[in-house]
Design a protein around this motif. Sequence first.
Motif, PDB file in Angstrom:
ATOM      1  N   ILE A 126       0.851  -1.207   0.000  1.00 59.18           N
ATOM      2  CA  ILE A 126       0.000   0.000   0.000  1.00 59.18           C
ATOM      3  C   ILE A 126       0.881   1.251   0.000  1.00 59.18           C
ATOM      4  O   ILE A 126       0.596   2.234  -0.668  1.00 59.18           O
ATOM      5  CB  ILE A 126      -0.969  -0.018   1.215  1.00 59.18           C
ATOM      6  CG1 ILE A 126      -1.981  -1.146   1.018  1.00 59.18           C
ATOM      7  CG2 ILE A 126      -1.649   1.327   1.419  1.00 59.18           C
ATOM      8  CD1 ILE A 126      -3.018  -1.282   2.108  1.00 59.18           C
ATOM      9  N   PHE A 127       1.979   1.166   0.731  1.00 59.16           N
ATOM     10  CA  PHE A 127       2.910   2.292   0.801  1.00 59.16           C
ATOM     11  C   PHE A 127       3.674   2.447  -0.521  1.00 59.16           C
ATOM     12  O   PHE A 127       3.882   3.545  -1.034  1.00 59.16           O
ATOM     13  CB  PHE A 127       3.895   2.034   1.956  1.00 59.16           C
ATOM     14  CG  PHE A 127       4.889   3.132   2.148  1.00 59.16           C
ATOM     15  CD1 PHE A 127       4.504   4.355   2.671  1.00 59.16           C
ATOM     16  CD2 PHE A 127       6.219   2.942   1.796  1.00 59.16           C
ATOM     17  CE1 PHE A 127       5.423   5.373   2.848  1.00 59.16           C
ATOM     18  CE2 PHE A 127       7.142   3.959   1.970  1.00 59.16           C
ATOM     19  CZ  PHE A 127       6.749   5.174   2.493  1.00 59.16           C
ATOM     20  N   ASN A 128       4.026   1.306  -1.090  1.00 58.06           N
ATOM     21  CA  ASN A 128       4.912   1.289  -2.252  1.00 58.06           C
ATOM     22  C   ASN A 128       4.173   1.511  -3.581  1.00 58.06           C
ATOM     23  O   ASN A 128       4.787   1.719  -4.619  1.00 58.06           O
ATOM     24  CB  ASN A 128       5.577  -0.098  -2.279  1.00 58.06           C
ATOM     25  CG  ASN A 128       6.931  -0.059  -2.923  1.00 58.06           C
ATOM     26  OD1 ASN A 128       7.519   1.005  -3.046  1.00 58.06           O
ATOM     27  ND2 ASN A 128       7.404  -1.194  -3.364  1.00 58.06           N
ATOM     28  N   TYR A 129       2.851   1.482  -3.510  1.00 58.63           N
ATOM     29  CA  TYR A 129       2.044   1.451  -4.727  1.00 58.63           C
ATOM     30  C   TYR A 129       2.299   2.612  -5.704  1.00 58.63           C
ATOM     31  O   TYR A 129       2.388   2.400  -6.904  1.00 58.63           O
ATOM     32  CB  TYR A 129       0.600   1.243  -4.260  1.00 58.63           C
ATOM     33  CG  TYR A 129      -0.565   1.938  -4.844  1.00 58.63           C
ATOM     34  CD1 TYR A 129      -1.682   1.182  -5.258  1.00 58.63           C
ATOM     35  CD2 TYR A 129      -0.645   3.322  -4.953  1.00 58.63           C
ATOM     36  CE1 TYR A 129      -2.811   1.800  -5.752  1.00 58.63           C
ATOM     37  CE2 TYR A 129      -1.780   3.928  -5.450  1.00 58.63           C
ATOM     38  CZ  TYR A 129      -2.854   3.171  -5.845  1.00 58.63           C
ATOM     39  OH  TYR A 129      -3.966   3.778  -6.342  1.00 58.63           O
ATOM     40  N   PRO A 130       2.504   3.852  -5.212  1.00 60.33           N
ATOM     41  CA  PRO A 130       2.785   4.923  -6.205  1.00 60.33           C
ATOM     42  C   PRO A 130       4.134   4.758  -6.900  1.00 60.33           C
ATOM     43  O   PRO A 130       4.321   5.277  -8.001  1.00 60.33           O
ATOM     44  CB  PRO A 130       2.747   6.206  -5.384  1.00 60.33           C
ATOM     45  CG  PRO A 130       2.567   5.840  -3.985  1.00 60.33           C
ATOM     46  CD  PRO A 130       2.359   4.372  -3.843  1.00 60.33           C
ATOM     47  N   ILE A 131       5.063   4.054  -6.264  1.00 62.40           N
ATOM     48  CA  ILE A 131       6.386   3.882  -6.899  1.00 62.40           C
ATOM     49  C   ILE A 131       6.254   2.863  -8.042  1.00 62.40           C
ATOM     50  O   ILE A 131       6.842   3.024  -9.111  1.00 62.40           O
ATOM     51  CB  ILE A 131       7.456   3.374  -5.898  1.00 62.40           C
ATOM     52  CG1 ILE A 131       7.382   4.126  -4.564  1.00 62.40           C
ATOM     53  CG2 ILE A 131       8.853   3.471  -6.511  1.00 62.40           C
ATOM     54  CD1 ILE A 131       7.810   5.543  -4.581  1.00 62.40           C
ATOM     55  N   LEU A 132       5.457   1.828  -7.796  1.00 63.08           N
ATOM     56  CA  LEU A 132       5.198   0.870  -8.879  1.00 63.08           C
ATOM     57  C   LEU A 132       4.471   1.580 -10.022  1.00 63.08           C
ATOM     58  O   LEU A 132       4.745   1.347 -11.197  1.00 63.08           O
ATOM     59  CB  LEU A 132       4.360  -0.313  -8.346  1.00 63.08           C
ATOM     60  CG  LEU A 132       3.964  -1.392  -9.349  1.00 63.08           C
ATOM     61  CD1 LEU A 132       5.185  -2.012 -10.036  1.00 63.08           C
ATOM     62  CD2 LEU A 132       3.141  -2.499  -8.674  1.00 63.08           C
ATOM     63  N   MET A 133       3.581   2.485  -9.661  1.00 63.79           N
ATOM     64  CA  MET A 133       2.860   3.248 -10.690  1.00 63.79           C
ATOM     65  C   MET A 133       3.841   4.114 -11.492  1.00 63.79           C
ATOM     66  O   MET A 133       3.725   4.228 -12.721  1.00 63.79           O
ATOM     67  CB  MET A 133       1.787   4.105 -10.008  1.00 63.79           C
ATOM     68  CG  MET A 133       0.948   4.913 -10.941  1.00 63.79           C
ATOM     69  SD  MET A 133      -0.559   5.482 -10.102  1.00 63.79           S
ATOM     70  CE  MET A 133      -1.063   6.756 -11.256  1.00 63.79           C
ATOM     71  N   ALA A 134       4.823   4.694 -10.793  1.00 58.77           N
ATOM     72  CA  ALA A 134       5.840   5.490 -11.498  1.00 58.77           C
ATOM     73  C   ALA A 134       6.589   4.594 -12.485  1.00 58.77           C
ATOM     74  O   ALA A 134       6.842   4.981 -13.638  1.00 58.77           O
ATOM     75  CB  ALA A 134       6.806   6.113 -10.491  1.00 58.77           C
ATOM     76  N   ALA A 135       6.917   3.370 -12.050  1.00 63.36           N
ATOM     77  CA  ALA A 135       7.624   2.437 -12.945  1.00 63.36           C
ATOM     78  C   ALA A 135       6.750   2.124 -14.161  1.00 63.36           C
ATOM     79  O   ALA A 135       7.235   2.097 -15.299  1.00 63.36           O
ATOM     80  CB  ALA A 135       7.976   1.156 -12.190  1.00 63.36           C
ATOM     81  N   ASP A 136       5.449   1.901 -13.928  1.00 66.83           N
ATOM     82  CA  ASP A 136       4.519   1.604 -15.034  1.00 66.83           C
ATOM     83  C   ASP A 136       4.586   2.674 -16.118  1.00 66.83           C
ATOM     84  O   ASP A 136       4.473   2.391 -17.309  1.00 66.83           O
ATOM     85  CB  ASP A 136       3.058   1.603 -14.533  1.00 66.83           C
ATOM     86  CG  ASP A 136       2.763   0.552 -13.488  1.00 66.83           C
ATOM     87  OD1 ASP A 136       3.503  -0.431 -13.408  1.00 66.83           O
ATOM     88  OD2 ASP A 136       1.770   0.728 -12.740  1.00 66.83           O
ATOM     89  N   ILE A 137       4.726   3.905 -15.669  1.00 64.39           N
ATOM     90  CA  ILE A 137       4.667   5.047 -16.595  1.00 64.39           C
ATOM     91  C   ILE A 137       6.031   5.278 -17.251  1.00 64.39           C
ATOM     92  O   ILE A 137       6.144   5.433 -18.472  1.00 64.39           O
ATOM     93  CB  ILE A 137       4.210   6.313 -15.824  1.00 64.39           C
ATOM     94  CG1 ILE A 137       2.785   6.100 -15.279  1.00 64.39           C
ATOM     95  CG2 ILE A 137       4.306   7.561 -16.695  1.00 64.39           C
ATOM     96  CD1 ILE A 137       2.320   7.154 -14.281  1.00 64.39           C
ATOM     97  N   LEU A 138       7.085   5.254 -16.421  1.00 65.88           N
ATOM     98  CA  LEU A 138       8.410   5.652 -16.915  1.00 65.88           C
ATOM     99  C   LEU A 138       9.035   4.616 -17.839  1.00 65.88           C
ATOM    100  O   LEU A 138       9.823   4.955 -18.725  1.00 65.88           O
ATOM    101  CB  LEU A 138       9.338   5.963 -15.733  1.00 65.88           C
ATOM    102  CG  LEU A 138       8.839   7.117 -14.839  1.00 65.88           C
ATOM    103  CD1 LEU A 138       9.774   7.319 -13.649  1.00 65.88           C
ATOM    104  CD2 LEU A 138       8.718   8.426 -15.626  1.00 65.88           C
ATOM    105  N   LEU A 139       8.660   3.351 -17.660  1.00 64.91           N
ATOM    106  CA  LEU A 139       9.215   2.303 -18.535  1.00 64.91           C
ATOM    107  C   LEU A 139       8.897   2.555 -20.003  1.00 64.91           C
ATOM    108  O   LEU A 139       9.610   2.094 -20.893  1.00 64.91           O
ATOM    109  CB  LEU A 139       8.616   0.936 -18.164  1.00 64.91           C
ATOM    110  CG  LEU A 139       9.299   0.160 -17.055  1.00 64.91           C
ATOM    111  CD1 LEU A 139       8.506  -1.091 -16.757  1.00 64.91           C
ATOM    112  CD2 LEU A 139      10.743  -0.203 -17.411  1.00 64.91           C
TER     113      LEU A 139
END
Length: 336
Positions: A126-139
Amino acid sequence: MKTILTGIRSNSVLTLGNYLGALLPMVRLANKYSKDYNVNIFVPDLHSIISDVDGDLRANTIRTLKYYLAAGLEINENVHIYRQSYVPAHSELCWILDCVATMGETSRMIQYKEKSKGQESCNVGIFNYPILMAADILLYDAEYVPIGEDQFQHIELTRNIAMRVNHKYGEIFTVPVATDEQVKFMEVDNGLRIRDLLNPEKKMSKSTKAENSKIMLDDAPELAAKKIMSATTDSFGKIKFDMWTQPGISNLLQIEALVNNVPLQDVISTWAGETHYGDLKKKVAESVSQMLADFQEKSAKISDEQVYELLEKGEKYANEVANAKLLEVQKAFQLR
Ligand code: TYM
């Protein structure tokens, strides 16, 4: 070629909020731009497991992808459909970005605060979720990310992470445009936030327990109409768009505009000076139930095979692009 990218978690059937706030705008943008832009539509299934899933996650994923097709998504060679967990580079980049993002900025995320509130022990996802979202976008070097207003803070975080990496290691990532530019690109009047029907100060959310607070895309049209008729309004007795003082009525005006694909301003003008809330509710109930009947008929006609065929192509493409970007990052961080 520039990239437009978005994802919708599939923890359950989607709500009208997901549909009007993210799915429909994405379909319109895709159909408008996919000759000249890459359009990436994915289901963030790894984001789903931060909380309980209603039903079978894999089946929910396929249903969500059918919804895009039912909403009119036109497929061509630039439209890519994939599942997040089928592209392992997402979780790999997430870890690297974890080492770039700070505890301070991540702890400030409203979604994290809301989702963790009242939980005795909150999972790290839950804490890490925006960082995974950043990865989704930046890749994928996505510049445009059509999303509802509740996700804006995550776009700003993604931008900060991308700029930090670029500053230290050179121009590795495309920085997605700021949220006010995203709104302009989506051609909506403001950030979209469809409200809870019973408690219009809050957004409509799949996780809210009260059934009458939300419209699900598989609700029978008559049931959806009843839910609209019982929506909370106010005692001003004046139909006016003002989300602060009259959020219930404003929400209905907003839904009416989006469902019929007309400018909000036109709907506001049509109802200006009217005093009978019942008339407005009846009209919105009619619009929504008609839209649902049509949409449900269309989604029933789309087969699982159609979706799997798109996934096969999409996941091949996504892995190629994502792995190439990941390698660039790994080299910058001296992992390769
Ligand atoms: P999620 O699954 O919570 O919501 C999916 C999309 O629906 C929008 N939305 C709404 N819009 C208007 N009114 C509402 N009441 C409403 N409820 C939901 C959300 O803003 C969102 O656009 N983290 C994301 C999924 C995600 C993602 C991404 C999105 C993961 N990686 C990369 C874009 C790019 C999420 O949980 O959205």
